[in-house]
Design a protein around this motif. Structure first.
Motif, PDB file in Angstrom:
ATOM      1  N   ASP A 157       0.817  -1.218   0.000  1.00 57.01           N
ATOM      2  CA  ASP A 157       0.000   0.000   0.000  1.00 57.01           C
ATOM      3  C   ASP A 157       0.840   1.252   0.000  1.00 57.01           C
ATOM      4  OD1 ASP A 157      -2.264  -1.579   2.253  1.00 57.01           O
ATOM      5  OD2 ASP A 157      -2.536  -1.168   0.122  1.00 57.01           O
ATOM      6  N   THR A 158       2.030   1.125   0.529  1.00 57.55           N
ATOM      7  CA  THR A 158       2.825   2.332   0.681  1.00 57.55           C
ATOM      8  C   THR A 158       4.298   1.981   0.624  1.00 57.55           C
ATOM      9  OG1 THR A 158       3.509   3.983   2.279  1.00 57.55           O
ATOM     10  CG2 THR A 158       2.530   2.017   3.171  1.00 57.55           C
ATOM     11  N   TYR A 159       5.042   2.887   0.077  1.00 57.96           N
ATOM     12  CA  TYR A 159       6.479   2.744   0.138  1.00 57.96           C
ATOM     13  C   TYR A 159       6.959   3.156   1.515  1.00 57.96           C
ATOM     14  CZ  TYR A 159       6.737   2.394  -4.932  1.00 57.96           C
ATOM     15  OH  TYR A 159       6.603   2.004  -6.226  1.00 57.96           O
ATOM     16  N   LEU A 160       8.100   2.637   1.904  1.00 55.04           N
ATOM     17  CA  LEU A 160       8.657   3.058   3.185  1.00 55.04           C
ATOM     18  C   LEU A 160       9.473   4.325   3.048  1.00 55.04           C
ATOM     19  CD1 LEU A 160       9.826  -0.318   4.705  1.00 55.04           C
ATOM     20  CD2 LEU A 160       7.797   1.004   5.211  1.00 55.04           C
ATOM     21  N   GLY A 161       9.964   4.573   1.876  1.00 55.57           N
ATOM     22  CA  GLY A 161      10.805   5.739   1.695  1.00 55.57           C
ATOM     23  C   GLY A 161      12.158   5.529   2.349  1.00 55.57           C
ATOM     24  N   PRO A 162      13.114   6.315   1.977  1.00 59.87           N
ATOM     25  CA  PRO A 162      14.417   6.160   2.615  1.00 59.87           C
ATOM     26  C   PRO A 162      14.370   6.666   4.051  1.00 59.87           C
ATOM     27  CG  PRO A 162      14.465   7.979   1.077  1.00 59.87           C
ATOM     28  CD  PRO A 162      13.103   7.372   0.979  1.00 59.87           C
TER      29      PRO A 162
ATOM     30  N   SER B 156       5.931   4.252  10.574  1.00 59.70           N
ATOM     31  CA  SER B 156       4.849   4.091  11.553  1.00 59.70           C
ATOM     32  C   SER B 156       3.562   3.716  10.857  1.00 59.70           C
ATOM     33  CB  SER B 156       4.613   5.385  12.322  1.00 59.70           C
ATOM     34  OG  SER B 156       5.798   5.871  12.848  1.00 59.70           O
ATOM     35  N   GLN B 157       3.293   4.357   9.751  1.00 56.35           N
ATOM     36  CA  GLN B 157       2.065   4.044   9.031  1.00 56.35           C
ATOM     37  C   GLN B 157       2.099   2.618   8.516  1.00 56.35           C
ATOM     38  OE1 GLN B 157       1.357   6.840   5.938  1.00 56.35           O
ATOM     39  NE2 GLN B 157       0.621   8.416   7.338  1.00 56.35           N
ATOM     40  N   HIS B 158       3.253   2.239   8.034  1.00 61.01           N
ATOM     41  CA  HIS B 158       3.381   0.890   7.493  1.00 61.01           C
ATOM     42  C   HIS B 158       3.089  -0.148   8.565  1.00 61.01           C
ATOM     43  CE1 HIS B 158       5.174  -2.589   5.489  1.00 61.01           C
ATOM     44  NE2 HIS B 158       5.895  -2.765   6.568  1.00 61.01           N
TER      45      HIS B 158
ATOM     46  N   TYR C 295      11.352   3.761  -8.316  1.00 59.70           N
ATOM     47  CA  TYR C 295      10.076   4.188  -7.737  1.00 59.70           C
ATOM     48  C   TYR C 295       9.003   4.383  -8.795  1.00 59.70           C
ATOM     49  CZ  TYR C 295      11.764   5.025  -3.011  1.00 59.70           C
ATOM     50  OH  TYR C 295      12.245   4.874  -1.739  1.00 59.70           O
ATOM     51  N   LEU C 296       7.833   3.955  -8.433  1.00 65.34           N
ATOM     52  CA  LEU C 296       6.692   4.025  -9.338  1.00 65.34           C
ATOM     53  C   LEU C 296       5.499   4.349  -8.463  1.00 65.34           C
ATOM     54  CD1 LEU C 296       6.454   3.176 -12.348  1.00 65.34           C
ATOM     55  CD2 LEU C 296       5.701   0.986 -11.555  1.00 65.34           C
ATOM     56  N   PRO C 297       4.617   5.221  -8.885  1.00 67.58           N
ATOM     57  CA  PRO C 297       3.447   5.475  -8.050  1.00 67.58           C
ATOM     58  C   PRO C 297       2.679   4.198  -7.774  1.00 67.58           C
ATOM     59  CG  PRO C 297       3.588   7.087  -9.789  1.00 67.58           C
ATOM     60  CD  PRO C 297       4.655   6.068 -10.056  1.00 67.58           C
TER      61      PRO C 297
ATOM     62  N   ILE D 286       4.214   9.804  -4.609  1.00 64.91           N
ATOM     63  CA  ILE D 286       4.079   8.500  -5.252  1.00 64.91           C
ATOM     64  C   ILE D 286       3.367   7.489  -4.363  1.00 64.91           C
ATOM     65  CG2 ILE D 286       6.036   8.753  -6.787  1.00 64.91           C
ATOM     66  CD1 ILE D 286       7.652   7.049  -5.041  1.00 64.91           C
ATOM     67  N   ASN D 287       3.195   7.817  -3.098  1.00 66.52           N
ATOM     68  CA  ASN D 287       2.318   6.982  -2.256  1.00 66.52           C
ATOM     69  C   ASN D 287       0.907   7.477  -2.457  1.00 66.52           C
ATOM     70  OD1 ASN D 287       3.901   5.150  -0.955  1.00 66.52           O
ATOM     71  ND2 ASN D 287       4.422   6.489   0.746  1.00 66.52           N
ATOM     72  N   ASP D 288       0.310   7.086  -3.574  1.00 67.70           N
ATOM     73  CA  ASP D 288      -0.934   7.757  -3.927  1.00 67.70           C
ATOM     74  C   ASP D 288      -2.169   6.897  -3.746  1.00 67.70           C
ATOM     75  OD1 ASP D 288      -0.690   7.352  -7.563  1.00 67.70           O
ATOM     76  OD2 ASP D 288      -0.413   5.972  -5.911  1.00 67.70           O
ATOM     77  N   CYS D 289      -2.093   5.955  -2.859  1.00 70.10           N
ATOM     78  CA  CYS D 289      -3.288   5.144  -2.638  1.00 70.10           C
ATOM     79  C   CYS D 289      -3.746   5.259  -1.196  1.00 70.10           C
ATOM     80  CB  CYS D 289      -3.005   3.676  -2.965  1.00 70.10           C
ATOM     81  SG  CYS D 289      -3.150   3.394  -4.706  1.00 70.10           S
ATOM     82  N   GLN D 290      -5.029   5.108  -1.042  1.00 71.10           N
ATOM     83  CA  GLN D 290      -5.543   5.170   0.319  1.00 71.10           C
ATOM     84  C   GLN D 290      -5.408   3.824   0.983  1.00 71.10           C
ATOM     85  OE1 GLN D 290      -9.650   6.164   0.349  1.00 71.10           O
ATOM     86  NE2 GLN D 290      -9.442   7.181  -1.608  1.00 71.10           N
ATOM     87  N   TYR D 291      -5.218   3.890   2.259  1.00 68.10           N
ATOM     88  CA  TYR D 291      -5.286   2.664   3.023  1.00 68.10           C
ATOM     89  C   TYR D 291      -5.606   3.074   4.451  1.00 68.10           C
ATOM     90  CZ  TYR D 291      -0.560   4.158   4.104  1.00 68.10           C
ATOM     91  OH  TYR D 291       0.516   4.891   4.456  1.00 68.10           O
ATOM     92  N   THR D 292      -6.052   2.134   5.193  1.00 67.99           N
ATOM     93  CA  THR D 292      -6.427   2.444   6.573  1.00 67.99           C
ATOM     94  C   THR D 292      -5.377   1.873   7.497  1.00 67.99           C
ATOM     95  OG1 THR D 292      -8.585   1.808   5.746  1.00 67.99           O
ATOM     96  CG2 THR D 292      -8.475   2.458   8.041  1.00 67.99           C
TER      97      THR D 292
END
Lengths: 623, 301
Positions: free
Chosen positions: A270-275, A313-315, A435-437, A288-294
């Motif tokens: 759902d999401t990248y962690l990013g550096p 934290s979100q991950h 990276y890809l959206p 590029i983290n363009d999706c919703q998630y809960t």
């Protein structure tokens, strides 16, 4: 005869094995599979039971069937109820418990309704009619999120819904989590990272590769005794273990659940962690983290307060939105009794020690916390998974790559593993930027599972994997291509036109050689494409390989393995799925009706076994 | 001096806690123009290359130092490639014959062509090697090879190696110099099995003597004059690095020619990661006789 293949082709198709046993047993509650399929030990039975109970009903999966010359069309799976109320044309009806039922996709057959009545159905779980069909997105060609925006119950007129989700038609029906867990052979490659920073890099960069590898290793074209319209098993697996309750799926209004969950617990990331926050790598852009998630906000804030950065934290908080299906009494300690089987979505956070923020004072980091967390990780499976260090086994940060379908021979499996490991070395060494959206990654994933995706489909991919680390979104690369030196604008000049566009406009149509993301075939992605100025991933690995200074024979063997991957990507060798389709269609008993009968299946498996043992040559498959 | 660096592989790019084993490998490609007054590859360039690598990486111990001679590696290829390479070499030698290596050296010292009998074979051996494609006389490479041996003896390089030689060439080199390499590299370019020309003879020979046989994928022609000139024009190197020397009367400063290319890589051995990798190219101009020069007047007493 021991075969390594993704899925037994006839699983669930009437009588497919001796001493099959009776279906519709108490544990599986499936009309297709008998209890003999399930290992009667507690972890397995509890897992299956937990999924069904949490969801409220057996998770139904619709797999679109392949339309051949004589396939009855529209195709109706014979396990579907023939009741006109349930099948096909949409009509609202009142379900067993008084809830409005909107139908659109394979409906609970009448006899299955009776079996559902044996389970204590919780008030908020409507009698399930439409299963979450993962194929809607593939048909509509939009990311899967779009079809789930409106909870069904809100929509007053059911008719448009049917057109929104046409995939219930002409599909095979699967009705057990056992089609997901325990089947669908996946080659899991676990890579050890030096530390969390490296693990994040690997996690992010391996995620866009998942779709490519899924297409490359497609090996499951036959499900439930029929040729399907898919070559891969990923979607089926994800929806077969989907344990989201009706509220979480958005079918009924939210009362007790934490929120609508857009994906099954198995799914793509759902999401990248990013550096890490201290990294100088600017390749990651938040958009590029363009999706919703809960995600679970309690856990999120707990971690943020503990010093963990936002994305991580979100991950992790995303994991806690799901529930464990079972826990041993030892794991629960003395605080709580009973098992973790519940459908109301509340996280018993008192039970789980979050041991991820080791920096701050998580008062007691005991091994139970690690066990708990590991179990949560096991519940959630994405196409790449991040595992934290485990002090009891001594392992460090690990990334698990889950998108490879298991191949027929050991040589092929070894080649794929070598490829992934070398790719990971290259990613870390050269700090590739892939990276890809997320929305485009999801789109890739749905394209990857179509028939012969490796040759016929195009995937959105980053064109220049070496650029972007300095924060410029421009992608023309540092060293201009020969012949274009004078005409190219300086990519590092601010205000340069290529930099200002939104990333999604960079999908190169007009000027593919300077776009940020282009649509490429698997061949172009792996083997390179001068036309798009794409340096293929295999070429990068090839240039990296000599620096390892391997011994001559070892290097030759490694190169031979890479050659197999190269030829699969270019289409010179076919995938196992293509081979299986070809075999079925050329079999004398095949009636071109998409049905794989037991004799065809037997011959096919026999041939596959002979190939694997080397008795038969299969040059179109193995080279 | 041109340094082609990969800026994304800064030395401190990979931060790793704990002990890590690094392996520093340097490969020096001696190009056809890297010759001294006797038209032999000069060991001065080896020293120069190592100094440049040290400047780039800091005081590191070099674990592997491998040398590759352009003429030999080019000749290892098929006949078609040989013809092109021979032409390059011939023109190269014609240009370099009347002069010294770096700019500014005393001029007018003609190469002593008749120094030793082997120099005759120096001129003729590459061209004479056309039909078969293999260089048979390794004596001109002995000097460089001996310098590598000295580096190994002094401890500056742990292991030395040579690349792209066949069994006869390797035998001859070892015999003439008395120094055996630790590493022998064989070219392996593509993934297809036929690209990996099996040189079983060489590998068996090397293994018998305890040499490590490795593979590389470097192009047989690392950098030729023409490519360099094209790049120099594109990137305006001649303008950015103008020579400060003034050619004396009758001579002119020639174009810059690449003398050697050094490729260095720093690997984390236990994890198979590249920590640093780059290429260094050295090019310099020669002072050549100006074909348009005015002939000197003869004074008679």
């Amino acid at each position: 005869m021991l075969l390594s293949m993704g899925q037994f082709p006839l699983l669930g198709a009437d009588i497919y094995i001796e001493d099959q046993g009776l279906t519709n047993g108490p544990l599986l509650r499936s009309l297709l599979l008998s209890e003999n399929c399930l290992n009667p030990m507690p972890p397995f039975t509890l897992e299956i039971g937990g999924i069904i109970d949490r969801r409220g009903i057996v998770p139904y999966t619709a797999v679109p069937v392949f339309r051949d010359a004589n396939t009855p069309w529209p195709f109706a799976d014979k396990d579907l109820s023939l009741d006109t109320l349930d099948f096909g044309i949409l009509q609202s009806a009142i379900g067993l418990d008084g809830h409005v039922r909107t139908t659109g996709t394979p409906v609970v057959p009448q006899h299955a309704v009776a079996s559902v009545g044996n389970v204590a159905v919780r008030p908020e779980a409507a009698v399930e009619t439409s299963s979450y069909s993962v194929d809607a997105s593939a048909f509509n060609g939009v990311p899967s999120r779009d079809t789930q925006r409106m909870p069904y119950a809100v929509n007053p007129s059911p008719l448009p819904l049917m057109f929104e989700m046409p995939s219930g038609k002409n599909s095979l029906l699967l009705d057990s989590p056992l089609f997901g867990i325990g089947s669908g052979g996946v080659l899991r490659v676990t890579l050890c990272a030096a530390d969390l920073d490296e693990a994040r890099i690997l996690y992010d960069q391996l995620a866009p590769i998942c779709a490519i590898m899924t297409a490359l290793t497609a090996a499951t074209p036959i499900v439930k005794g029929h040729l399907t319209d898919r070559d891969c098993y990923w979607d089926v697996q994800c929806s077969a273990v989907d344990d989201r309750s009706a509220q979480e799926r958005g079918i009924v209004p939210l009362t007790t659940a934490k929120g609508t969950l857009l994906k099954s617990r198995f799914g793509s990331i759902d999401t990248y962690l990013g550096p890490s926050p201290t990294s100088k790598n600017l390749a990651f852009r938040p958009e590029i983290n363009d999706c919703q998630y809960t995600y679970d906000s309690c856990s999120y804030w707990k971690m943020k307060d503990g010093g963990v950065d936002n994305l991580l934290s979100q991950h992790v908080a995303r994991l806690f939105i799901r529930d464990l299906h079972y826990a041993s009494a030892k794991m629960l300690g003395d605080n709580n009794s009973g098992n973790g089987n519940r459908a109301d979505g509340n996280v018993r956070s008192g039970n789980v020690n979050d041991n991820r923020n080791g920096s701050s004072g998580s008062a007691s980091i005991d091994s139970d916390g690690q066990e708990h967390f590991k179990r949560f990780l096991g519940c959630n499976r994405q196409n790449v998974c991040l595992y934290p260090p485990n002090t009891s086994t001594g392992s460090g940060w690990e990334i698990e790559f889950m998108s490879l379908e298991v191949q027929l021979t050991d040589a092929e499996n070894a080649a794929l593993i070598t490829f992934i490991v070398l790719l990971s070395r290259v990613i870390i060494s050269y700090r590739l930027n892939l990276y890809l959206p997320i929305s485009q990654m999801d789109q890739n994933m749905s394209r990857a599972q179509k028939i012969n995706a490796v040759k016929d489909q195009q995937f959105i991919f980053r064109r220049d994997v070496f650029s972007g680390k300095d924060g410029n979104s421009s992608s023309s690369g540092r060293i201009p291509w020969r012949g274009n030196v004078r005409s190219r604008p300086d990519p590092h000049m601010p205000g340069s036109p290529v930099e200002q566009d939104q990333f999604h406009r960079h999908i190169g149509i007009k000027s593919p050689e300077s776009a940020e993301y282009v649509e490429l075939t698997v061949d172009e992605i792996l083997n390179g494409s001068p036309k798009h100025r794409v340096m293929g991933l295999l070429k990068i690995i090839q240039s990296f390989l000599p620096t390892l200074h391997l011994e001559y024979d070892v290097e030759r063997e490694v190169r031979r393995q890479l050659w197999l991957v190269e030829r699969r990507a270019s289409g010179k060798l076919c995938t196992l799925a293509t081979w299986m389709r070809r075999f079925v269609r050329n079999h004398p008993e095949y009636k071109r009706d998409s049905v794989v009968s037991p004799p065809i299946n037997y011959d096919m498996l026999r041939t596959m076994n002979d190939i694997e043992e080397g008795k038969i040559m299969a040059p179109e498959l193995l080279g | 001096m041109l340094e082609i660096l990969d800026p994304y592989n800064l030395r401190n790019n990979i931060q790793v806690t704990g002990i890590t084993d690094y392996r520093v490998s340097v490969k020096i490609f001696m190009l056809p123009a890297a010759v001294d007054a006797n038209n032999r590859p000069s060991s001065m360039y080896v020293k120069q290359a190592l100094l440049c690598v040290e400047k780039q990486l800091g005081m590191v111990k070099i674990d592997e130092l491998i040398v590759s001679f352009a003429e030999i590696s080019a000749n290892d290829e098929d006949a078609e490639d040989d013809d092109e390479d021979n032409e390059d070499r011939e023109t190269g030698q014609l240009d370099s014959s009347p002069l010294e290596s770096p700019v500014g050296s005393p001029l007018g010292v003609l190469p002593a062509r008749t120094e030793t009998s082997s120099t005759d074979s120096l001129e003729t051996s590459p061209t004479a090697a056309c039909p078969e494609g293999a260089i048979t006389d390794m004596s001109r490479y002995v000097k460089v090879w001996r310098s590598l041996g000295k580096l190994r003896a002094s401890g500056e390089a742990l292991k030395i190696g040579i690349s792209d030689v066949n069994k006869q060439q390797l035998e001859q080199l070892c015999r003439q110099s008395g120094i055996t390499p630790d590493i022998v590299q064989v070219r392996m370019s593509g993934n297809e099995p036929q690209d990996q020309g099996p040189d079983d003879e060489l590998r068996a020979y090397a293994r018998e003597r305890g040499m490590f046989v490795g593979a590389h994928a470097d192009s047989p022609e690392m950098l030729n004059d023409w490519t360099f000139q094209t790049l120099a024009t594109d990137f305006k190197i001649n303008e950015k690095f103008p020579t400060t020397e003034v050619a004396p009367l009758g001579y002119k400063i020639d174009f810059m020619r690449p003398r050697w290319v050094a490729s260095y890589s720093v690997m984390q051995t236990k994890r198979g990661l590249v920590a640093n990798r780059g290429y260094i190219v050295m090019a310099s101009s020669d002072c050549v006789l100006n074909p348009n020069r005015v002939p000197r007047k003869k004074y008679s007493v």
